[in-house]
Design a protein around this motif. Structure first.
Motif, PDB file in Angstrom:
ATOM      1  N   ILE A 157      -4.610 -10.337   1.705  1.00 56.96           N
ATOM      2  CA  ILE A 157      -3.526 -11.319   1.537  1.00 56.96           C
ATOM      3  C   ILE A 157      -2.484 -10.795   0.553  1.00 56.96           C
ATOM      4  O   ILE A 157      -1.280 -10.839   0.811  1.00 56.96           O
ATOM      5  N   GLY A 158      -2.940 -10.315  -0.585  1.00 54.24           N
ATOM      6  CA  GLY A 158      -2.004  -9.781  -1.566  1.00 54.24           C
ATOM      7  C   GLY A 158      -1.253  -8.573  -1.055  1.00 54.24           C
ATOM      8  O   GLY A 158      -0.048  -8.412  -1.313  1.00 54.24           O
ATOM      9  N   VAL A 159      -1.933  -7.692  -0.299  1.00 57.83           N
ATOM     10  CA  VAL A 159      -1.274  -6.513   0.261  1.00 57.83           C
ATOM     11  C   VAL A 159      -0.189  -6.920   1.239  1.00 57.83           C
ATOM     12  O   VAL A 159       0.926  -6.373   1.230  1.00 57.83           O
ATOM     13  N   VAL A 160      -0.482  -7.893   2.098  1.00 57.97           N
ATOM     14  CA  VAL A 160       0.512  -8.349   3.075  1.00 57.97           C
ATOM     15  C   VAL A 160       1.720  -8.949   2.370  1.00 57.97           C
ATOM     16  O   VAL A 160       2.871  -8.680   2.732  1.00 57.97           O
ATOM     17  N   ILE A 161       1.486  -9.768   1.338  1.00 56.60           N
ATOM     18  CA  ILE A 161       2.605 -10.387   0.616  1.00 56.60           C
ATOM     19  C   ILE A 161       3.475  -9.320  -0.043  1.00 56.60           C
ATOM     20  O   ILE A 161       4.714  -9.357   0.048  1.00 56.60           O
ATOM     21  N   GLY A 162       2.846  -8.362  -0.714  1.00 59.68           N
ATOM     22  CA  GLY A 162       3.617  -7.324  -1.381  1.00 59.68           C
ATOM     23  C   GLY A 162       4.383  -6.444  -0.419  1.00 59.68           C
ATOM     24  O   GLY A 162       5.564  -6.125  -0.635  1.00 59.68           O
ATOM     25  N   MET A 163       3.746  -6.028   0.680  1.00 62.80           N
ATOM     26  CA  MET A 163       4.433  -5.197   1.671  1.00 62.80           C
ATOM     27  C   MET A 163       5.551  -5.968   2.362  1.00 62.80           C
ATOM     28  O   MET A 163       6.622  -5.414   2.641  1.00 62.80           O
ATOM     29  N   LEU A 164       5.308  -7.238   2.645  1.00 62.69           N
ATOM     30  CA  LEU A 164       6.329  -8.049   3.313  1.00 62.69           C
ATOM     31  C   LEU A 164       7.575  -8.190   2.452  1.00 62.69           C
ATOM     32  O   LEU A 164       8.707  -8.124   2.957  1.00 62.69           O
ATOM     33  N   HIS A 165       7.387  -8.356   1.164  1.00 59.93           N
ATOM     34  CA  HIS A 165       8.538  -8.481   0.261  1.00 59.93           C
ATOM     35  C   HIS A 165       9.402  -7.224   0.274  1.00 59.93           C
ATOM     36  O   HIS A 165      10.630  -7.290   0.174  1.00 59.93           O
ATOM     37  N   VAL A 166       8.755  -6.068   0.416  1.00 54.61           N
ATOM     38  CA  VAL A 166       9.499  -4.811   0.433  1.00 54.61           C
ATOM     39  C   VAL A 166      10.169  -4.584   1.785  1.00 54.61           C
ATOM     40  O   VAL A 166      11.294  -4.062   1.868  1.00 54.61           O
ATOM     41  N   MET A 167       9.531  -5.015   2.870  1.00 56.04           N
ATOM     42  CA  MET A 167       9.970  -4.648   4.210  1.00 56.04           C
ATOM     43  C   MET A 167      11.010  -5.585   4.822  1.00 56.04           C
ATOM     44  O   MET A 167      11.673  -5.217   5.786  1.00 56.04           O
ATOM     45  N   VAL A 222       6.703   1.759  10.976  1.00 60.18           N
ATOM     46  CA  VAL A 222       6.626   3.151  10.526  1.00 60.18           C
ATOM     47  C   VAL A 222       6.582   3.222   9.003  1.00 60.18           C
ATOM     48  O   VAL A 222       5.783   3.974   8.423  1.00 60.18           O
ATOM     49  N   PHE A 223       7.415   2.440   8.327  1.00 61.87           N
ATOM     50  CA  PHE A 223       7.391   2.437   6.869  1.00 61.87           C
ATOM     51  C   PHE A 223       6.049   1.929   6.342  1.00 61.87           C
ATOM     52  O   PHE A 223       5.527   2.446   5.343  1.00 61.87           O
ATOM     53  N   CYS A 224       5.486   0.918   7.000  1.00 67.45           N
ATOM     54  CA  CYS A 224       4.212   0.362   6.536  1.00 67.45           C
ATOM     55  C   CYS A 224       3.077   1.374   6.647  1.00 67.45           C
ATOM     56  O   CYS A 224       2.145   1.350   5.839  1.00 67.45           O
ATOM     57  N   LEU A 225       3.130   2.246   7.646  1.00 69.25           N
ATOM     58  CA  LEU A 225       2.071   3.232   7.808  1.00 69.25           C
ATOM     59  C   LEU A 225       1.948   4.148   6.587  1.00 69.25           C
ATOM     60  O   LEU A 225       0.861   4.626   6.279  1.00 69.25           O
ATOM     61  N   GLY A 226       3.048   4.387   5.904  1.00 65.72           N
ATOM     62  CA  GLY A 226       3.020   5.287   4.757  1.00 65.72           C
ATOM     63  C   GLY A 226       2.946   4.592   3.412  1.00 65.72           C
ATOM     64  O   GLY A 226       3.113   5.254   2.379  1.00 65.72           O
ATOM     65  N   PHE A 227       2.688   3.282   3.389  1.00 65.66           N
ATOM     66  CA  PHE A 227       2.647   2.565   2.116  1.00 65.66           C
ATOM     67  C   PHE A 227       1.495   3.065   1.256  1.00 65.66           C
ATOM     68  O   PHE A 227       0.372   3.248   1.734  1.00 65.66           O
ATOM     69  N   PHE A 228       1.770   3.222  -0.033  1.00 64.52           N
ATOM     70  CA  PHE A 228       0.744   3.715  -0.953  1.00 64.52           C
ATOM     71  C   PHE A 228       0.637   2.847  -2.208  1.00 64.52           C
ATOM     72  O   PHE A 228      -0.431   2.312  -2.513  1.00 64.52           O
ATOM     73  N   ILE A 229       1.741   2.686  -2.935  1.00 62.56           N
ATOM     74  CA  ILE A 229       1.707   1.998  -4.224  1.00 62.56           C
ATOM     75  C   ILE A 229       1.257   0.549  -4.066  1.00 62.56           C
ATOM     76  O   ILE A 229       0.350   0.083  -4.778  1.00 62.56           O
ATOM     77  N   THR A 230       1.863  -0.178  -3.141  1.00 63.49           N
ATOM     78  CA  THR A 230       1.558  -1.604  -3.010  1.00 63.49           C
ATOM     79  C   THR A 230       0.107  -1.864  -2.623  1.00 63.49           C
ATOM     80  O   THR A 230      -0.557  -2.701  -3.247  1.00 63.49           O
ATOM     81  N   PRO A 231      -0.466  -1.179  -1.608  1.00 69.98           N
ATOM     82  CA  PRO A 231      -1.887  -1.412  -1.313  1.00 69.98           C
ATOM     83  C   PRO A 231      -2.818  -1.009  -2.445  1.00 69.98           C
ATOM     84  O   PRO A 231      -3.855  -1.653  -2.665  1.00 69.98           O
ATOM     85  N   ALA A 243      -2.700   6.019   3.806  1.00 68.27           N
ATOM     86  CA  ALA A 243      -2.065   6.855   2.779  1.00 68.27           C
ATOM     87  C   ALA A 243      -2.970   6.979   1.551  1.00 68.27           C
ATOM     88  O   ALA A 243      -3.136   8.073   0.989  1.00 68.27           O
ATOM     89  N   GLU A 244      -3.557   5.859   1.126  1.00 63.56           N
ATOM     90  CA  GLU A 244      -4.482   5.909  -0.012  1.00 63.56           C
ATOM     91  C   GLU A 244      -5.728   6.700   0.336  1.00 63.56           C
ATOM     92  O   GLU A 244      -6.272   7.427  -0.503  1.00 63.56           O
ATOM     93  N   TYR A 245      -6.199   6.577   1.578  1.00 62.12           N
ATOM     94  CA  TYR A 245      -7.395   7.310   1.993  1.00 62.12           C
ATOM     95  C   TYR A 245      -7.147   8.818   1.962  1.00 62.12           C
ATOM     96  O   TYR A 245      -8.019   9.582   1.532  1.00 62.12           O
ATOM     97  N   VAL A 246      -5.971   9.238   2.403  1.00 60.54           N
ATOM     98  CA  VAL A 246      -5.623  10.661   2.336  1.00 60.54           C
ATOM     99  C   VAL A 246      -5.585  11.129   0.886  1.00 60.54           C
ATOM    100  O   VAL A 246      -6.095  12.215   0.551  1.00 60.54           O
ATOM    101  N   PHE A 247      -5.007  10.322   0.016  1.00 60.97           N
ATOM    102  CA  PHE A 247      -4.960  10.677  -1.405  1.00 60.97           C
ATOM    103  C   PHE A 247      -6.366  10.818  -1.978  1.00 60.97           C
ATOM    104  O   PHE A 247      -6.660  11.766  -2.729  1.00 60.97           O
ATOM    105  N   LEU A 248      -7.258   9.889  -1.646  1.00 55.11           N
ATOM    106  CA  LEU A 248      -8.622   9.949  -2.163  1.00 55.11           C
ATOM    107  C   LEU A 248      -9.352  11.191  -1.662  1.00 55.11           C
ATOM    108  O   LEU A 248     -10.089  11.833  -2.416  1.00 55.11           O
TER     109      LEU A 248
END
Length: 288
Positions: A157-167, A222-231, A243-248
């Protein structure tokens, strides 16, 4: 006495306008080659060579249930945010185009001020607002609507709210361009022929803005696929996206081969979506 003037012929030029334009544009492909193509070739090489040469990493992507869960979560969140951003962006773009000047300025302020704020700042702001003792929970409890705090952060829920605000702004701009290119006399003709506001919207306005809707949806996705900071911040490690999984994989488990393979899969998916966007819409209609 007569004097004769001889005009010297201009020296031949060894350059043509096409050559000059090519030389002016040459730095761009060189920079793309150095900073994008060559690193991508290196990433592709890692995906086939680390830790051992072969297709091991791609086989793991195809068979590992944990990776499948992460990929489905990423697609689910991206689809959810894209649909919500499209709906909210359509309403904002409609108000921006068809409202009186005062409300148009209000919509501009609501879109541009958040757009100018850093993604990191917005993510921390939502983290403070959505936590158990945050502004939202305290307000709802103060009004008596809830008895105990809602779990709005460290989950999807928090991830969706944060990403939605940006997108939302990225959804508004293609829709705004599509609506502004619409001849409003068509809408007036529809009303003049007896169609009501709702029928005019469904049968006239909505079909005319479908290219902008498709462009906004794909752009946001496309932008959502690369989200890192917000999630990372709002998910709290409970909602890991690709994106976070690749970083880990690369910087914590040192599994560079798997991280590179997932990066290649992500890039191929984004390229396919962009190809669909270019095939089904005209770019000039999206950017005005």
């Amino acid at each position: 006495m007569t004097m004769t003037l001889t005009l010297s012929k201009p020296k031949p030029r060894f350059s043509s306008p096409a050559l000059e334009r090519g030389l002016l544009l040459l730095p761009l492909p060189v920079l793309l080659l150095i900073f994008y193509v060559l690193p991508f070739i290196g990433v592709v090489g890692w995906s086939f060579s680390l830790p051992t040469p072969g297709l091991e990493q791609y086989e793991r992507i195809a068979t590992d249930p944990a990776i499948h869960d992460m990929l489905w979560r990423t697609l689910r969140l991206c689809l959810t945010v894209s649909v919500l951003a499209l709906v909210i962006g359509y309403l904002l773009a409609y108000c921006w185009v068809f409202s009186p000047p005062f409300w148009q300025r209000v919509v501009e302020i609501c879109i541009f001020i958040p757009f100018w704020i850093s993604v990191l700042v917005r993510a921390f702001g939502w983290l403070i607002a959505l936590r158990s003792n945050g502004v939202l929970n305290n307000g709802l409890m103060g009004m008596g609507l809830i008895d105990q705090p809602l779990q709005l952060s460290r989950n999807e829920i928090g991830v969706v709210i944060g990403m939605l605000h940006v997108m939302i702004p990225y959804a508004v701009f293609p829709l705004l361009s599509s609506m502004r290119q619409l001849d409003q006399r068509i809408l007036m003709a529809s009303r003049g022929l007896g169609a009501g506001p709702l029928r005019t919207f469904w049968q006239v306005l909505l079909p005319q803005t479908l290219p902008g809707m498709l462009g906004a949806f794909i752009m946001v996705f496309v932008f959502c696929l690369g989200f890192f900071i917000t999630p990372v911040l709002l998910g709290g490690g409970q909602t890991v996206m690709i994106a976070e999984y690749v970083f880990l994989q690369m910087f914590q488990t040192s599994n560079w081969g798997l991280g590179a393979a997932l990066s290649v899969v992500l890039l191929l998916l984004v390229s396919a979506l962009i190809w669909v966007l270019l095939k089904m819409t005209r770019v000039n209609r999206l950017v005005g």
